[in-house]
Design an enzyme around this catalytic site. Structure first.
Site, PDB file in Angstrom:
ATOM      1  N   GLU A  84     -71.344  -3.425   5.575  1.00 27.81           N
ATOM      2  CA  GLU A  84     -72.530  -3.480   6.447  1.00 27.81           C
ATOM      3  C   GLU A  84     -72.494  -2.218   7.276  1.00 27.81           C
ATOM      4  OE1 GLU A  84     -74.349  -3.441   9.635  1.00 27.81           O
ATOM      5  OE2 GLU A  84     -73.408  -5.312  10.290  1.00 27.81           O
ATOM      6  N   CYS A  91     -75.680  -3.288  15.616  1.00 24.76           N
ATOM      7  CA  CYS A  91     -76.257  -2.807  14.357  1.00 24.76           C
ATOM      8  C   CYS A  91     -77.703  -3.231  14.212  1.00 24.76           C
ATOM      9  CB  CYS A  91     -75.437  -3.300  13.173  1.00 24.76           C
ATOM     10  SG  CYS A  91     -75.162  -5.081  13.175  1.00 24.76           S
TER      11      CYS A  91
END
Length: 531
Positions: free
Chosen positions: A268, A305
């Site tokens: 990720e 994020c």
């Protein structure tokens, strides 16, 4: 804070301690000062021992019942909660994250462990399927076919810098891998070694108290990349989970793919998380959106994020007032401390290198030059700027965003079409506009893992339906999620049993369904025994 003297600052290799390899220290990003004690990187022998123990533990742990795995996950949560005051205090020193945020992270970490416990205790997640035999079928008899998910083997988990608890040693990757029945070897993040050590000991104690093999969990320290590289290359490792930078994630992907036995690498790697403001929303609630956007892109010093790093705003009568209110709020934003000095330096360099207008900056950073303190920044650009410079649609890790003005629907759709893969996209819209912009929504479903309406992306609910993933380059595999119970499927594979008698089948596939789980029997979902 001094760590408890009985905790040796070395890697945790099963129930034993690692060797004293190269020394390093954690750093206080608020002051730039080193934190005691010194920690020691894992050696090659440490890694080999951890991998060997994990391999030995796998045949036992992979066959553990869902009930026993659930009890183990709950013990981890309880051990973390018991150590929470020390964990929070140390994490605050190593990350500069406020104690309230860290308390929330402890809660999230423990809640997701218990959520996976509930999942494996109930058992239907295994997607057990049974197609009954039909010996009278013509022209050929049909055999009994049964399948279910099975664990992969030892998993390498890389701790994340921006979530010292929820995405680190006992975070979602570890929780989902353990829930699936896989031993885990964590490569701790060097920015918070003390926090990692405290959490690692909590997991180790849960392994012991559950009577499990010691190889179910190990944790390796390293201040560089060598240990992580060798961990991914080790033949015992069957999958990799990573949360961090694009450079780090793609490097691990290449290592995993280049092995003699390639393995999946779930990286990720961040996202710009575009926000699309539609005309009706701007007309009705401009002031609320200005406050919401400022709060979202500066939350946690912009180190999520899911931070919105690109905002598309229509050019209309109310736009100047909206931009004025947003810039005023940014100007009033206090300076913020990032996780490390290296992250702060990269942020400052990226912000200075952005070749568009700076509309507002927050309070200037003060204090020691060695600290990781920075100021928020708001940029403004036109559609033409974004069309000619795709760097504006790239993530800058820290408290900054860029607002891009668009003139009409055609420009808005063009921006959506040229987007790379992202974790999220947000629509700020009046509900009456949704049908009119259905084509925009359709485009965005191809670009992101999560679509958000009239909220902000910097909150990720840990639940069964959550998707925290997206097409490359947001992640290495857009079919997966790293948050929510569906994260478990990253660490499983399907196994089929043909023509086996009931006595030789796993309980999940036996005709009597002794576990009472939901199964697909001859095409129908049921908890009833099969014929």
């Amino acid at each position: 804070m001094q760590l408890a003297t009985e905790l040796k600052p070395v890697s945790l290799i099963g129930f034993g301690d690692g060797a004293e390899g190269a020394a390093f220290t954690g750093m206080n990003p608020a002051t730039g000062s080193a934190l005691e004690p010194k920690f020691f990187s894992a050696t090659a022998d440490d890694l080999e021992r951890a991998a060997t123990l994990a391999q030995s533990a796998f045949p036992i742990y992979s066959n553990l019942s869902g009930k026993n795995k659930g009890a183990f996950l709950r013990r981890i949560a309880e051990a973390i909660e018991a150590a929470a005051p020390a964990i929070i205090q140390r994490a605050n020193l190593e990350t500069a994250l406020p104690e309230a945020r860290l308390q929330g992270e402890v809660g999230r970490t423990c809640n997701q462990l218990r959520l996976f416990a509930e999942l494996v205790e109930e058992g239907s997640w295994l997607d057990a399927r049974i197609d009954s035999a039909d010996p009278n079928r013509k022209p050929l008899p049909k055999p009994s076919i049964r399948s279910m998910h099975k664990p992969l083997g030892p998993i390498a988990v890389f701790g994340a810098s921006n979530f010292p608890l929820a995405f680190s040693v006992a975070g979602g990757d570890t929780a989902s891998a353990l829930a699936a029945g896989n031993p885990v070897i964590v490569k701790a993040h060097p920015a918070h070694p003390g926090t990692s050590l405290l959490v690692g000991h909590a997991i180790r104690e849960a392994v012991k108290s559950s009577g499990l093999p010691e190889g179910v969990f190990s944790m390796l320290f390293d201040n560089g990349v060598d240990v992580g590289v060798q961990l991914v290359k080790h033949p015992a490792i069957k999958a990799v989970a990573f949360t961090g930078s694009f450079a780090g994630g793609t490097a691990l992907m290449k290592l995993a793919a280049a092995r003699p036995e390639p393995i999946p690498c779930y990286s990720e790697m961040g996202s710009v998380n575009p926000v699309f403001v539609l005309p009706g929303a701007l007309n009705k609630r401009a002031s609320a959106m200005a406050a919401g956007l400022q709060g979202s892109f500066t939350l946690g010093a912009g180190q999520f994020c899911t931070k919105p790093g690109l905002v598309l705003v229509p050019q209309q009568d109310g736009t100047p007032a909206f931009m004025k209110e947003l810039s005023d709020k940014v100007s009033a934003t206090p300076s913020q401390t990032l996780l490390t000095k290296a992250i702060a330096d990269r942020y400052t360099l990226a912000v200075k290198g952005r070749d568009v207008t700076v509309l507002a900056e927050g309070a200037k950073a003060e204090g020691s030059p060695a600290s990781a303190t920075v100021q928020a920044s708001l940029f403004v650009a036109a559609y033409k700027d974004l069309a000619e410079n795709q760097d504006l649609a790239q993530e800058i890790f820290g408290p900054t965003t860029v607002v891009v003005g668009y003139q009409d629907r055609k420009q808005l759709l063009a921006v959506a079409e040229q987007l790379e893969g992202h974790l999220t996209a947000t629509l700020q819209a009046d509900e009456s506009e949704l049908a009119e912009y259905s084509d925009l929504i359709d485009i965005l479903t191809r670009k992101v893992g999560r679509l958000i309406l009239n909220a902000y992306p910097t909150g990720v609910e840990v639940c069964h339906a959550m998707v925290h993933g997206g097409p490359f380059p947001a992640t290495s595999d857009g079919r997966s999620t790293s948050v929510g119970t569906q994260a478990i499927y990253r660490f499983t594979r399907l196994v089929c049993y043909q023509s086996f008698p009931d006595a030789a089948l796993p309980d999940e596939l036996k005709s009597t369904n002794p576990l009472g789980i939901m199964r697909l029997v001859d095409g129908d979902r049921t908890r009833k025994p099969s014929a």
